[in-house]
Design an enzyme around this catalytic site. Structure first.
Site, short mmCIF file in Angstrom:
data_model
loop_
_atom_site.label_atom_id
_atom_site.label_comp_id
_atom_site.label_asym_id
_atom_site.label_seq_id
_atom_site.Cartn_x
_atom_site.Cartn_y
_atom_site.Cartn_z
N LYS A 4 -4.02 -10.84 -6.75
CA LYS A 4 -5.36 -11.08 -6.20
C LYS A 4 -6.39 -10.10 -6.77
CE LYS A 4 -5.76 -8.16 -2.20
NZ LYS A 4 -6.19 -7.84 -0.90
N LYS A 51 -10.72 -4.65 -5.12
CA LYS A 51 -11.69 -3.62 -5.51
C LYS A 51 -11.01 -2.30 -5.87
CE LYS A 51 -12.86 -3.35 -0.57
NZ LYS A 51 -13.28 -4.39 0.30
N LYS A 95 0.82 -1.22 0.00
CA LYS A 95 0.00 0.00 0.00
C LYS A 95 0.85 1.26 0.00
CE LYS A 95 -4.56 -1.41 1.35
NZ LYS A 95 -5.71 -1.28 2.23
P1 TYM Z 1 -10.75 -6.42 3.03
O1 TYM Z 1 -11.82 -5.38 3.15
O2 TYM Z 1 -9.60 -6.12 2.15
O3 TYM Z 1 -11.39 -7.78 2.57
C1 TYM Z 1 -12.46 -8.40 3.26
C2 TYM Z 1 -12.27 -9.90 3.24
O4 TYM Z 1 -12.22 -10.38 1.88
C3 TYM Z 1 -11.06 -11.18 1.71
N1 TYM Z 1 -10.57 -10.99 0.32
C4 TYM Z 1 -10.36 -11.98 -0.53
N2 TYM Z 1 -10.53 -13.31 -0.43
C5 TYM Z 1 -10.22 -14.06 -1.52
N3 TYM Z 1 -9.79 -13.53 -2.68
C6 TYM Z 1 -9.62 -12.20 -2.84
N4 TYM Z 1 -9.20 -11.70 -3.99
C7 TYM Z 1 -9.90 -11.36 -1.73
N5 TYM Z 1 -9.85 -10.02 -1.53
C8 TYM Z 1 -10.25 -9.82 -0.25
C9 TYM Z 1 -10.07 -10.65 2.72
O5 TYM Z 1 -9.08 -11.63 3.02
C10 TYM Z 1 -10.97 -10.34 3.89
O6 TYM Z 1 -11.21 -11.52 4.64
N6 TYM Z 1 -8.08 -5.92 7.19
C11 TYM Z 1 -9.28 -6.50 6.65
C12 TYM Z 1 -10.54 -6.06 7.35
C13 TYM Z 1 -10.50 -6.25 8.82
C14 TYM Z 1 -10.61 -7.50 9.51
C15 TYM Z 1 -10.54 -7.16 10.91
C16 TYM Z 1 -10.75 -8.82 9.09
C17 TYM Z 1 -10.38 -5.28 9.76
N7 TYM Z 1 -10.39 -5.83 11.01
C18 TYM Z 1 -10.59 -8.15 11.86
C19 TYM Z 1 -10.80 -9.80 10.08
C20 TYM Z 1 -10.72 -9.47 11.46
C21 TYM Z 1 -9.38 -6.08 5.19
O7 TYM Z 1 -8.81 -5.12 4.77
O8 TYM Z 1 -10.23 -6.85 4.49
#
Ligand code: TYM
Length: 341
Positions: free
Chosen positions: A206, A209, A124
């Site tokens: 990966k 969005k 990032k």
């Molecule tokens: P975020 O918003 O990037 O993504 C949400 C969830 O989607 C999963 N994900 C994917 N899984 C498979 N293939 C992909 N291409 C893909 N892109 C995203 C992510 O692994 C995630 O599970 N830091 C986290 C949000 C968060 C969180 C937490 C998660 C904040 N606090 C506590 C678990 C526990 C995040 O940025 O997810």
């Protein structure tokens, strides 16, 4: 931990789940397959909290009105995938002040060196080189706080969160080592297939969005968009349909999406394409995606037309989450030596 060796809650006290998603855009099929779908699948057997991680999303600059809109839409989407707010706690992270409070404390138990090794920070900062802020650097500590506040046993996420979960466990173990058993040590929960859904245009990266529109399927894409994007998805130079992520990342990604959404075993799915070309795979996959997303989108539109219901859900979610969070936070405050109120 994957779906094969999931542990079941005991009848009297269910194990706890916490997971979150950032409102930094409309969720993609990657978010759905990697995480959100599991949230729904697990919601009957666990005591679940699902959070819209709005605090996390401002580590990258957001337009305020858009952030508000995306956050509300995300709540509507969580309801639309079937998460029942009577059964699960659905909330906005910014509504529960204990997250930032615990995060400060845990910052003081986390080392600069540990944070510097986080690959997401490196990625990032490269992508947003004009805004490498401290929040981006300490983001994993806030995420650890999200999880540890609720004494979560299991965290259903995609593979890209593995490193963040590891650091969460390290911080919890360190704190417990000093003050006794304050935090439950959480485990990750990943889907067997689809823990990392790849970009449609660059299938070694990966699906994200924040990438250009034709790299991902958004959960709100209409059928025409889905059809166009899958048609244009990168495949591989030879025509054989085989599951081989290393040598055939494009076609393997499409197979993964289909297998995840239909529940068909990968071997059987690949066999069913024997002698057929990419056109057939793409056309079947398009139908599967549209069949998955259409009912979700219908429900999403209903929820978006009922703002007062959404408000009831987020108010009640914040109240329940705060109550649980306060139990852990007050214990932590006492342990570190702050005078009680
Ligand atoms: P975020 O918003 O990037 O993504 C949400 C969830 O989607 C999963 N994900 C994917 N899984 C498979 N293939 C992909 N291409 C893909 N892109 C995203 C992510 O692994 C995630 O599970 N830091 C986290 C949000 C968060 C969180 C937490 C998660 C904040 N606090 C506590 C678990 C526990 C995040 O940025 O997810």
């Amino acid at each position: 931990m994957n779906q094969q060796n999931q542990s079941n809650g005991t009848p009297d006290k269910k194990l706890r789940i916490l997971s979150g998603i950032q409102p930094s855009g409309t969720p993609t099929l990657g978010n759905y397959i990697g995480a959100m779908r599991n949230w729904k699948l697990l919601s009957n057997d666990y005591d679940c909290l699902y959070m819209i991680a709005d605090l996390h999303s401002i580590t990258v600059r957001q337009e305020p009105a858009k952030l508000r809109q995306q956050s509300t839409q995300l709540l509507a989407l969580l309801l639309a995938i079937g998460l029942d707010p009577e059964q699960n706690i659905l909330f906005f992270q910014s509504h529960v002040s204990q997250h930032t409070q615990l995060s400060w404390v845990l910052n003081c138990f986390t080392y600069m060196g540990e944070m510097s090794r986080m690959t997401q920070f490196k990625d990032k900062s490269a992508k947003h080189s004009d805004n490498i802020n401290c929040g981006l650097f300490t983001y994993p500590v806030l995420m650890a706080s999200d999880i540890l506040l609720y004494q979560a046993n299991l965290v259903p996420v995609g593979a890209d969160q593995t490193q963040h979960l590891e650091i969460c466990r390290d911080i919890a173990n360190r704190f417990n080592g000093i003050y006794g058993n304050v935090f439950t040590i959480p485990e990750g929960y990943f889907p067997k297939f689809g823990a990392k859904v790849m970009s449609l245009q660059d299938p070694v990266r990966k699906m994200s969005k924040s990438d250009p529109d034709d790299c991902f399927i958004s959960m709100l894409d209409n059928p025409d968009n889905v059809r166009r994007k899958i048609k244009r998805a990168v495949t591989d130079s030879d025509a054989a349909i085989a599951y081989d992520p290393e040598n055939k990342p494009g076609v393997s990604n499409l197979l993964t999406i289909q297998s995840s959404l239909t529940g068909e075993a990968m071997d059987a799915l690949v066999d069913s394409y024997a002698g057929k070309g990419y056109g057939v795979l793409k056309s079947n996959l398009t139908d599967v995606i549209i069949e998955t997303l259409s009912p979700i989108q219908d429900k999403f539109n209903q929820y978006m037309n009922d703002k007062s219901y959404l408000e009831t859900v987020w108010r009640s979610g914040a109240e329940h989450a705060s109550r649980l969070a306060e139990r852990t936070l007050s214990k932590v405050m006492k342990k570190v030596g702050f005078v009680s109120k």
